[in-house]
Write an enzyme that holds these catalytic residues in place. Structure first.
Site, PDB file in Angstrom:
ATOM      1  N   GLY A  69     -39.210 -19.994   0.954  1.00 10.40           N
ATOM      2  CA  GLY A  69     -38.816 -20.204  -0.027  1.00 10.40           C
ATOM      3  C   GLY A  69     -40.118 -20.512  -0.891  1.00 10.40           C
ATOM      4  N   THR A  70     -41.737 -20.603  -0.754  1.00 11.39           N
ATOM      5  CA  THR A  70     -41.899 -20.496  -0.887  1.00 11.39           C
ATOM      6  C   THR A  70     -42.664 -19.176  -2.175  1.00 11.39           C
ATOM      7  OG1 THR A  70     -43.589 -22.177  -0.064  1.00 11.39           O
ATOM      8  CG2 THR A  70     -44.872 -20.854  -1.213  1.00 11.39           C
ATOM      9  N   ASN A 153     -36.376 -32.491  -0.754  1.00 13.58           N
ATOM     10  CA  ASN A 153     -36.740 -32.198   0.643  1.00 13.58           C
ATOM     11  C   ASN A 153     -37.062 -32.987   0.961  1.00 13.58           C
ATOM     12  OD1 ASN A 153     -38.790 -31.632  -1.441  1.00 13.58           O
ATOM     13  ND2 ASN A 153     -40.083 -31.912   0.142  1.00 13.58           N
ATOM     14  N   GLN A 181     -33.098 -26.913   0.091  1.00  9.31           N
ATOM     15  CA  GLN A 181     -32.529 -27.955   0.801  1.00  9.31           C
ATOM     16  C   GLN A 181     -30.854 -28.133   0.216  1.00  9.31           C
ATOM     17  OE1 GLN A 181     -34.011 -29.948   3.274  1.00  9.31           O
ATOM     18  NE2 GLN A 181     -35.955 -29.064   2.725  1.00  9.31           N
ATOM     19  N   HIS A 203     -35.472 -20.739   6.936  1.00  7.43           N
ATOM     20  CA  HIS A 203     -35.313 -20.614   8.423  1.00  7.43           C
ATOM     21  C   HIS A 203     -34.727 -22.731   7.413  1.00  7.43           C
ATOM     22  CE1 HIS A 203     -38.888 -24.068   7.118  1.00  7.43           C
ATOM     23  NE2 HIS A 203     -38.670 -23.408   6.190  1.00  7.43           N
ATOM     24  N   CYS A 323     -44.401 -29.914   4.414  1.00 10.35           N
ATOM     25  CA  CYS A 323     -44.941 -28.849   3.817  1.00 10.35           C
ATOM     26  C   CYS A 323     -46.997 -29.926   3.205  1.00 10.35           C
ATOM     27  CB  CYS A 323     -45.272 -28.015   2.484  1.00 10.35           C
ATOM     28  SG  CYS A 323     -43.169 -27.208   2.970  1.00 10.35           S
TER      29      CYS A 323
END
Length: 382
Positions: A69-70, A153, A181, A203, A323
């Protein structure tokens, strides 16, 4: 152990492991190679792309596989904004909400720091939602991109993405949403949402860490961040992670989580915590929230102390975004929602996957009562 930190990560599903295993062993070919082994990998990659595109309601050519996602957020925010400004030098502003994941926020700050963009931060209400009026306030002829997450999130609040995207679309401004999410719980159909880019991460869905994807609408210009062999139609170079793509696609086909069942369990858990813990405050929208997230502030405690006590009792949860691990600063999301810093530092997030049971959540609620009461007693002078 009762694992209630699924918003941070989920265990890899057995079906996913079995699907990706051949591409970690015998079928190890490079999909760009023109021989049998490479062609087998290319076939698997194409099948994974088709499955992912179906889940995202888009064409196969609109799917870019990423490392998670990042990277998908970085590619969307930086890539679209830079490509738009290259086409029109007057497009030098990006708009993001005040509650974005750091992957989006820091990408926007990079554009400001290195490329001279201005960043317009859209305020949220006390529930963490962006209103159409608040978005309209910041949009203008110089806006290159809007990025507003689908579901938060930390507190689970769901944004009215379709309505917000329609505002941007009416002005010809591309709209990106971080759906990391939301995937597995909310519809991802890009056409229905009306977005031009959408990020997901494997993940959070039962696939391994290091797998993700970005939907980019066909005619949307995007500047690649990684250059080299021209893979992913030139938008993300590098030999593709075939096993990761297969894993993500498999996880998406399995991600038909019983949202109504989990939402009902979530509501029972929220009620048990609010009635059992004096002064407990629910954070996020009371109804327009992910089925899988219940988040609270416990004034008079330390969120980290409550976490440690809950872990001692076998309940695994989080103080907010995983994070931001290692930071003892109050959550920027909670501050943006108007929560006082000393209260924001007492935040605890509980997040579930589809396997959570009513008994687990009853035990967890009892543990929360004990943990918060114990922490408060230690902090109260005798």
């Amino acid at each position: 152990m009762i694992f209630l930190d699924a918003a941070a990560t989920t265990p890899v599903r057995r079906e996913v492991l079995e699907a990706m295993w051949p591409y970690l062993t015998g079928e190890f070919g490079n999909p760009s190679s023109h021989h049998g082994l490479g062609e087998a990998a290319a076939t698997a990659l194409a099948a994974a792309r088709a499955t992912t595109a179906k889940a995202m309601g888009c064409r196969t050519g609109e799917v870019v596989f990423t490392s998670g996602g990042t990277e998908a957020d970085n590619l969307a925010v930086k890539g679209i904004a830079l490509a738009r400004r290259a086409a029109d030098r007057h497009l030098d502003r990006v708009a993001i909400s005040a509650v974005e994941h750091p992957a989006v926020e820091e990408s926007a700050r990079y554009l400001a720091r290195v490329h001279g963009f201005a960043v317009d931060v859209i305020p949220v209400d006390q529930y963490g939602q962006v209103s159409e009026e608040a978005l309209a306030e910041v949009l203008g002829p110089r806006t290159a991109l809007v990025s507003i997450m689908y579901a938060n999130n930390e507190v689970g609040t769901v944004q009215p993405v379709a309505r917000l995207a329609a505002l941007a679309r009416a002005l010809g401004i591309p709209f990106h949403t971080d759906a990391v999410q939301a995937a597995g719980w909310l519809p991802l159909d890009a056409g229905t949402l009306g977005v031009d880019a959408l990020s997901i991460s494997g993940h959070k869905l039962g696939a391994p860490k290091g797998s993700g994807a970005l939907f980019v609408r066909g005619r949307t210009r995007i500047e690649p961040l990684v250059h080299g062999g021209g893979q992913e139609r030139g938008r993300r170079s590098g030999t593709e992670n075939v096993a990761g793509a297969v894993a993500l696609a498999t996880a998406l086909t399995l991600a038909r989580d019983p949202a109504e069942r989990v939402a009902a369990l979530r509501d029972e858990f929220i009620e048990a915590v609010l009635t059992g813990v004096p002064g407990a405050e629910l954070t996020g929208h009371p109804t327009e929230r992910l089925p899988s997230v219940a988040s609270f502030c416990f004034p008079g405690t330390s969120g980290e102390s409550v976490l440690l006590e809950l872990e001692r009792q076998g309940v695994i949860c989080s103080s907010g975004s995983a994070c931001a691990a290692g930071s003892d600063a109050p959550s920027a999301v909670l501050l943006a929602m108007g929560i006082e810093p000393e209260v924001a530092q007492t935040a605890v997030r509980f997040s579930f996957d589809s396997t959570v049971t009513a008994d687990e959540l009853r035990q967890a609620a009892a543990a929360v009562r004990t943990a918060v009461g114990g922490v408060r007693s230690l902090r109260t002078p005798s």
